[in-house]
Scaffold this active site. Structure first.
Site, PDB file in Angstrom:
ATOM      1  CD  GLU A 296     -20.500 -28.899  41.930  1.00  0.00           C
ATOM      2  OE1 GLU A 296     -21.498 -29.431  41.423  1.00  0.00           O
ATOM      3  OE2 GLU A 296     -20.257 -27.678  41.841  1.00  0.00           O
ATOM      4  CG  ASN A 342     -13.614 -27.292  42.938  1.00  0.00           C
ATOM      5  OD1 ASN A 342     -13.101 -26.541  43.765  1.00  0.00           O
ATOM      6  ND2 ASN A 342     -14.537 -26.885  42.075  1.00  0.00           N
ATOM      7  CG  HIS A 378     -20.327 -20.564  44.560  1.00  0.00           C
ATOM      8  ND1 HIS A 378     -19.886 -19.598  43.686  1.00  0.00           N
ATOM      9  CD2 HIS A 378     -19.986 -21.762  44.020  1.00  0.00           C
ATOM     10  CE1 HIS A 378     -19.304 -20.189  42.648  1.00  0.00           C
ATOM     11  NE2 HIS A 378     -19.339 -21.505  42.836  1.00  0.00           N
ATOM     12  CD  GLU A 407     -16.412 -23.344  41.276  1.00  0.00           C
ATOM     13  OE1 GLU A 407     -17.626 -23.039  41.291  1.00  0.00           O
ATOM     14  OE2 GLU A 407     -16.001 -24.469  40.916  1.00  0.00           O
ATOM     15  CG  ASP A 409     -19.924 -16.283  43.838  1.00  0.00           C
ATOM     16  OD1 ASP A 409     -20.328 -16.899  44.847  1.00  0.00           O
ATOM     17  OD2 ASP A 409     -20.119 -16.701  42.683  1.00  0.00           O
TER      18      ASP A 409
END
Length: 514
Positions: A296, A342, A378, A407, A409
């Site tokens: 990030e 990432n 996400h 990651e 979801d």
């Protein structure tokens, strides 16, 4: 089960009752066994759950099973969309399969006719199939519990997925906890272990491999908890994706770096020392196959740029040079480990994606070692679009770099949509669960369609159960409500339809909300 069953299909030799249940000889296509449910019955949206056991001959034949429901009386229509592939079965082992009765014309929403439910063998079968138990869970009324996972003490949804990892040729991972979350500690929670060992061949530490855990004060490295995590994984033939060597988030940057008062050159040296020490340690130990080197580092502005509020940026002399120095240090420490950048929201194919590609192009032009990009993913049920996700991944593929979903979801509620909070979903209904199933399927399918096999770094879901999702507390608009329901398993570690959707994409099945 000692009565009420009969053979089904042309050429059926009948059924046999035994101590395990009812068995039939799967001697041909459509051979099976059925039992009757008398009218009146509202079978629409019911879930039929069967525990079955197949012989070694059946497994070896490559045959499949199809649970079904059918209105009795001649050639009446039925529910034929259910399927249990051969990969789900191990000879002599009980397996749970399910069928949801969900016909578009609501043909089972009736009371006039009896129905029959059963299972039939498909695709050149041989051998014996034993039905050990059957449960029919009828659609719940508006006044009953809305959970799709369980509507009675004996009926639990099964996605009919024997092992998710066995369906893929690339890593299928899960983020898990150790001492950072004692309730869900992979080393002590038996349910967590069972789900992870069954479905995943890669793990990511939620926190304990980040900087503040591994080097809380300058020069003092603490590997105890992370090593125990890696040792457990290796003992179960699970590898580790390391997360993350550098991350700007204030609570994960150790005080000595946030409060750095020395020169920028010395700060860069401290960054390089951290990266090389960690990567060196786990190269020697084994088990860690890849790293999120920097996490990030880009902002969400338009146009996007490097994150200037990061301690790494400011202490490096208001420069993003720390990013490339971290990659160079990681590569020097381990020539073979896979190195990722990432970030979140790059799946939106937006200004942040454009800045990402600019950075990748610059790194490649100057031979800065980078192997791939981690898409956090996400995401929500309605955003971003599959077209945007695919286009963003294609930009990384076009650079010849690996793509890893790191990651994943899928939150049911999107608090950033224009209709919030009026659009808030307060109850996880069956319709919501099936919509989420389709969304998971479409995301995984987009990954498979866009990323060639040699560039697939894998897919990791960010957690195991809805009970442990980070979104409940991290999303301020939820006001502490557990209304994300974003993962593959419910609060009790039971399968959700989302797991079936993930598997459908891996198996090349059509993505549906049925």
């Amino acid at each position: 089960m000692t009565s009420g069953w009969r053979g089904n299909g042309n050429g059926n030799t009948g059924i046999t009752y035994n101590s395990d249940g009812v068995s039939f000889n799967a001697s041909g296509d459509d051979i099976g066994a059925v039992t009757d449910i008398a009218a009146p019955i509202q079978l629409e949206d019911a879930i039929i759950t069967m525990v079955v056991n197949v012989s070694s001959e059946f497994k070896a034949s490559g045959a499949n099973l199809q649970p079904f429901a059918q209105i009795k009386g001649g050639s009446w229509a039925g529910e034929w969309n259910c399927w249990a592939g051969n990969e789900l079965f191990t000879a002599g082992t009980d397996v749970t399969i399910t069928c949801t009765v969900a016909e578009a014309d609501k043909k089972f929403d009736q009371t006039a006719s009896d129905v029959q439910i059963g299972v039939q063998a498909k695709t050149s079968p041989t051998g014996v199939v034993t039905i050990k138990s059957v449960t029919v869970t009828l659609k719940q009324s508006a006044s009953s519990s809305s959970s799709v996972a369980s509507s009675s003490a004996t009926s639990v949804y099964s996605a009919n997925v024997n092992s998710l990892r066995e369906l893929a040729t690339f890593p299928i991972g899960a983020a898990v906890s150790n001492t950072d979350s004692p309730t869900y500690n992979i080393l002590t929670n038996a349910s967590e272990k069972t789900v992870v060992e069954k479905h995943f061949d890669q793990m990511t530490a939620g926190n304990i491999m980040k900087m503040s855990y591994l080097q809380p004060t300058q020069g003092n490295f603490s590997f105890t908890n992370a090593d125990a995590f890696v040792d457990y994984a290796v003992s179960k033939n699970i590898n580790i994706h390391g997360h993350a060597l550098l991350w700007h988030s204030d609570y994960q940057v150790p005080g000595f770096m946030k409060n750095w008062s020395g020169s920028a050159a010395d700060f860069i040296t401290a960054v390089e020392t951290h990266v090389s020490t960690i990567v060196d340690h786990y190269e020697a130990k084994g088990g860690v196959v890849s790293w999120d080197v920097v996490n990030e580092a880009l902002n969400d502005n338009s146009p996007s740029n490097f994150r200037t509020d990061s301690a790494f940026y400011t202490k490096s002399g208001n420069s993003a040079v720390y990013i490339e120095k971290a990659f160079q240090a990681a590569r020097a420490a381990n020539p073979n480990v896979t190195l990722y950048y990432n970030d979140y929201n790059i799946d939106q194919n937006n200004a942040k994606t454009t800045k990402l590609v600019e950075m990748l192009t610059d790194f490649q032009a100057r031979s800065i070692p980078i192997d791939g990009v981690g898409f956090q993913m996400h995401v929500f049920m309605d955003y971003p679009s599959i077209a945007s996700i695919s286009a963003a991944m294609k930009k990384v593929v076009d650079k010849g770099l690996k793509v890893k979903i790191t990651e994943l979801d899928v939150a049911v509620n999107n608090p950033y949509s224009g209709g919030w909070p009026g659009s808030k979903i307060s109850t996880f209904t069956q319709d919501v669960a099936l919509t989420q199933k389709k969304r998971y399927c479409e995301i995984v399918k987009a990954y498979l369609d866009t990323v060639p096999a040699n560039l697939r770094g894998g897919i990791t879901v960010w957690g195991t159960t809805d009970a442990s999702t980070w979104l409940t507390t991290a999303t301020s608009q939820y006001n502490g409500e557990a209304i994300a329901w974003p993962l593959l398993f419910d609060n009790n570690y039971n399968d959700k339809p989302a797991l079936r959707g993930f598997a459908d994409a891996l198996q090349g099945n059509t993505c549906t909300n049925l």
